[in-house]
Design a protein around this motif. Sequence first.
Motif, PDB file in Angstrom:
ATOM      1  N   GLU A   1       0.809  -1.214   0.000  1.00  0.00           N
ATOM      2  CA  GLU A   1       0.000   0.000   0.000  1.00  0.00           C
ATOM      3  C   GLU A   1       0.842   1.264   0.000  1.00  0.00           C
ATOM      4  O   GLU A   1       0.528   2.219  -0.686  1.00  0.00           O
ATOM      5  CB  GLU A   1      -0.948  -0.003   1.199  1.00  0.00           C
ATOM      6  CG  GLU A   1      -2.041  -1.027   1.040  1.00  0.00           C
ATOM      7  CD  GLU A   1      -3.074  -0.948   2.145  1.00  0.00           C
ATOM      8  OE1 GLU A   1      -2.849  -0.215   3.128  1.00  0.00           O
ATOM      9  OE2 GLU A   1      -4.098  -1.631   2.016  1.00  0.00           O
TER      10      GLU A   1
ATOM     11  N   PHE B   1       3.940   1.795  -1.028  1.00  0.00           N
ATOM     12  CA  PHE B   1       4.742   2.072  -2.218  1.00  0.00           C
ATOM     13  C   PHE B   1       4.025   1.729  -3.511  1.00  0.00           C
ATOM     14  O   PHE B   1       4.553   1.969  -4.600  1.00  0.00           O
ATOM     15  CB  PHE B   1       6.062   1.296  -2.144  1.00  0.00           C
ATOM     16  CG  PHE B   1       6.956   1.747  -1.024  1.00  0.00           C
ATOM     17  CD1 PHE B   1       7.782   2.847  -1.179  1.00  0.00           C
ATOM     18  CD2 PHE B   1       6.970   1.085   0.192  1.00  0.00           C
ATOM     19  CE1 PHE B   1       8.604   3.270  -0.151  1.00  0.00           C
ATOM     20  CE2 PHE B   1       7.783   1.503   1.226  1.00  0.00           C
ATOM     21  CZ  PHE B   1       8.603   2.604   1.054  1.00  0.00           C
TER      22      PHE B   1
ATOM     23  N   LEU C   1       6.387  12.969  14.484  1.00  0.00           N
ATOM     24  CA  LEU C   1       5.129  13.193  15.197  1.00  0.00           C
ATOM     25  C   LEU C   1       4.778  14.682  15.211  1.00  0.00           C
ATOM     26  O   LEU C   1       3.635  15.066  14.968  1.00  0.00           O
ATOM     27  CB  LEU C   1       5.233  12.676  16.639  1.00  0.00           C
ATOM     28  CG  LEU C   1       5.342  11.166  16.846  1.00  0.00           C
ATOM     29  CD1 LEU C   1       5.254  10.836  18.331  1.00  0.00           C
ATOM     30  CD2 LEU C   1       4.259  10.420  16.086  1.00  0.00           C
TER      31      LEU C   1
ATOM     32  N   VAL D   1       2.219  19.689   8.944  1.00  0.00           N
ATOM     33  CA  VAL D   1       3.201  19.771   7.867  1.00  0.00           C
ATOM     34  C   VAL D   1       3.245  18.461   7.079  1.00  0.00           C
ATOM     35  O   VAL D   1       3.469  18.441   5.883  1.00  0.00           O
ATOM     36  CB  VAL D   1       4.599  20.118   8.435  1.00  0.00           C
ATOM     37  CG1 VAL D   1       5.677  19.893   7.408  1.00  0.00           C
ATOM     38  CG2 VAL D   1       4.615  21.559   8.908  1.00  0.00           C
ATOM     39  N   LEU D   2       3.007  17.368   7.773  1.00  0.00           N
ATOM     40  CA  LEU D   2       2.960  16.070   7.114  1.00  0.00           C
ATOM     41  C   LEU D   2       1.651  15.375   7.452  1.00  0.00           C
ATOM     42  O   LEU D   2       1.163  15.474   8.585  1.00  0.00           O
ATOM     43  CB  LEU D   2       4.118  15.178   7.591  1.00  0.00           C
ATOM     44  CG  LEU D   2       5.509  15.446   7.045  1.00  0.00           C
ATOM     45  CD1 LEU D   2       6.493  14.444   7.624  1.00  0.00           C
ATOM     46  CD2 LEU D   2       5.528  15.376   5.528  1.00  0.00           C
TER      47      LEU D   2
ATOM     48  N   GLU E   1       2.055  10.126   5.156  1.00  0.00           N
ATOM     49  CA  GLU E   1       3.318  10.439   4.500  1.00  0.00           C
ATOM     50  C   GLU E   1       4.518  10.005   5.328  1.00  0.00           C
ATOM     51  O   GLU E   1       5.617   9.883   4.815  1.00  0.00           O
ATOM     52  CB  GLU E   1       3.416  11.944   4.220  1.00  0.00           C
ATOM     53  CG  GLU E   1       2.494  12.386   3.115  1.00  0.00           C
ATOM     54  CD  GLU E   1       2.526  13.890   2.960  1.00  0.00           C
ATOM     55  OE1 GLU E   1       2.971  14.363   1.921  1.00  0.00           O
ATOM     56  OE2 GLU E   1       2.105  14.598   3.900  1.00  0.00           O
TER      57      GLU E   1
ATOM     58  N   THR F   1       0.806   5.206  15.252  1.00  0.00           N
ATOM     59  CA  THR F   1       1.032   6.467  15.945  1.00  0.00           C
ATOM     60  C   THR F   1       0.572   6.312  17.391  1.00  0.00           C
ATOM     61  O   THR F   1      -0.568   5.939  17.625  1.00  0.00           O
ATOM     62  CB  THR F   1       0.206   7.582  15.291  1.00  0.00           C
ATOM     63  OG1 THR F   1       0.252   7.416  13.881  1.00  0.00           O
ATOM     64  CG2 THR F   1       0.736   8.939  15.661  1.00  0.00           C
TER      65      THR F   1
END
Lengths: 304, 304
Positions: free
Chosen positions: A45, A47, A100, A107-108, A112, A118
């Motif tokens: 998923e 890549f 994190l 920002v991400l 990504e 997490t």
Amino acid sequence: MGDIRQNQQDSSGSPELRWGVERRLEFLEFRLFWEGRFNRKDIVEFFGVSNPQASADIHRYQDLAPNNIRYDGSQKFFVRGDDFKPILITPDANRYLAQLRSISDGVLAPRETWVAKTPAFDAVPLPRRTVDPKRLLSILEAIHTGSAIQVQYQSMTRPEPTWRWITPHALGFDGFRWHARAYCHLDKIFKDFLIPRILGTRKTKPHDIDASNDHAWQQTITFKIGPNPNLTPTQQTVVELDYGMKNGVLEIETRLAFSYYLRKRLGLDVDPSLRDASDQHIVLLNSDEIDVSQQSVLEGDSNA
Amino acid sequence: MGDIRQNQQDSSGSPELRWGVERRLEFLEFRLFWEGRFNRKDIVEFFGVSNPQASADIHRYQDLAPNNIRYDGSQKFFVRGDDFKPILITPDANRYLAQLRSISDGVLAPRETWVAKTPAFDAVPLPRRTVDPKRLLSILEAIHTGSAIQVQYQSMTRPEPTWRWITPHALGFDGFRWHARAYCHLDKIFKDFLIPRILGTRKTKPHDIDASNDHAWQQTITFKIGPNPNLTPTQQTVVELDYGMKNGVLEIETRLAFSYYLRKRLGLDVDPSLRDASDQHIVLLNSDEIDVSQQSVLEGDSNA
DNA sequence: TTTGGTACATTAAGTTTCTTAACTGGTCAA
DNA sequence: TTGACCAGTTAAGAAACTTAATGTACCAAA
């Protein structure tokens, strides 16, 4: 010949992998280290490769580091081997935590980053205005080409934004916000221009400003900080550890232009006697020195 | 079937590229946007591909966006077309600046970012202790598996580090440092444990702590901030713009557990009358409310 | 004006990577 | 025991990529 991959192969001796393959193997190892496991599906998923390819990658990694990886049939995923030793990445806590932060800063996107599981986490929110990328780009171009640029700037002193020529030569981050370090052709001094307060840009032109004359930027100053003497001896020791002090002193060198911000950021802008020591762990040991230098900057009125 | 790339192809209609190719085209567009130019060599070196492949990539991009790119024969690099419009990336100023910060924080090497022409820049330095990745990992694993973990913690109160059981359930960043939000089995309350003060970890065990009982973490509080009334009306307007305030008020919601840190970070922990308004642009409008809530947290003695 | 260097371009033959398609096997939960 | 799920595999073929060799445009230095 002269090819960089060839060179890497020559120097390292290990069989050189293509960029994409190497990224996938690193991804796999990252997951193994930080999360202890991964599925083939994760690779597929993330890549967008096929199942057989993902299997091939896993085998390839297994060949490289047989003890790092094991398949747990009952749990249905690959798990970290018992004597796992990373061979492609160097695990870095700050880097992991920075990912994190990037997520919480927006920002991400979580997808990504390589972090899958997490942990529950949160960060102190900081109000921030968004910056138009084209505006930032204009400033960057002026810096790169060494030009003056006409900007519409909202200063603290004038009610209406005014157009003025500035010659930016660097960007600075004060711990809160980004600004452009620039010569102001209106006020004839070097100042900080907060990027979000630059409301528009117009044309550029050549100039004869030399950034090396921006003394507050070029010169540095050394802060000497120590534990707050109002803390108990035990607490002082802990603070010394926290900050990595040597003999009760930590020296922090920074640009003179940052002196004001650093002081504020470390809470050193308020008289320690006005605060409880438990709220302010450190004190400035060489405030006399700093005061004098800071004064010299203020004479140039560095706050735009 | 069920393949993610297939799906993307179906939904977008555009010819789907392989992951590596797409990264290279994005790289190329990133450079075009932020730096206005690139060399074929850049692609060759960054991704370790051959000259013909890099040429092929450039042509592919040219086919996708003919007006975005032009070769300047005399300057010997590819330059941004006159009506350049990014088709693969969405330029984001914060993202660009975050890359710079990552460099200055030492989290990323300049070569790892896509920024080539780094502008002169600098950030206010922040003293930080390095964290052993394995130690962070232990905490993460305890969070993921929901276990209690025995840690050697250097508290501010005891001179020697002590071993204690904690049940971490989240990570928190206070603007300065990372800590683990955890139930302390020694003190029988939820507290913040600074990661760098965790000097060692031992075994883990099950427990019956419910993170939803961590009220200071679960509950939120809303800060209402406004421009410092001691500023001139003009200045107040600028501050309102700076912070994106509406009718002179900005509401910031945060976890109760972050209340203390947020206050400090925004400089709201010091009586505004003790500071020059130009040093402290904002004031807390609902300090009564915040005080009360913060008090309730302190009763749980949240500072470890 | 020639010469040399640099950066891009291109072609051809061959290798590696990767895909699709079709199939097998182990584990678990309903 | 059946189905779901995740893994593994094989084979044929397409795409991506490599090496090697050669060509071209531009510029700057001799």
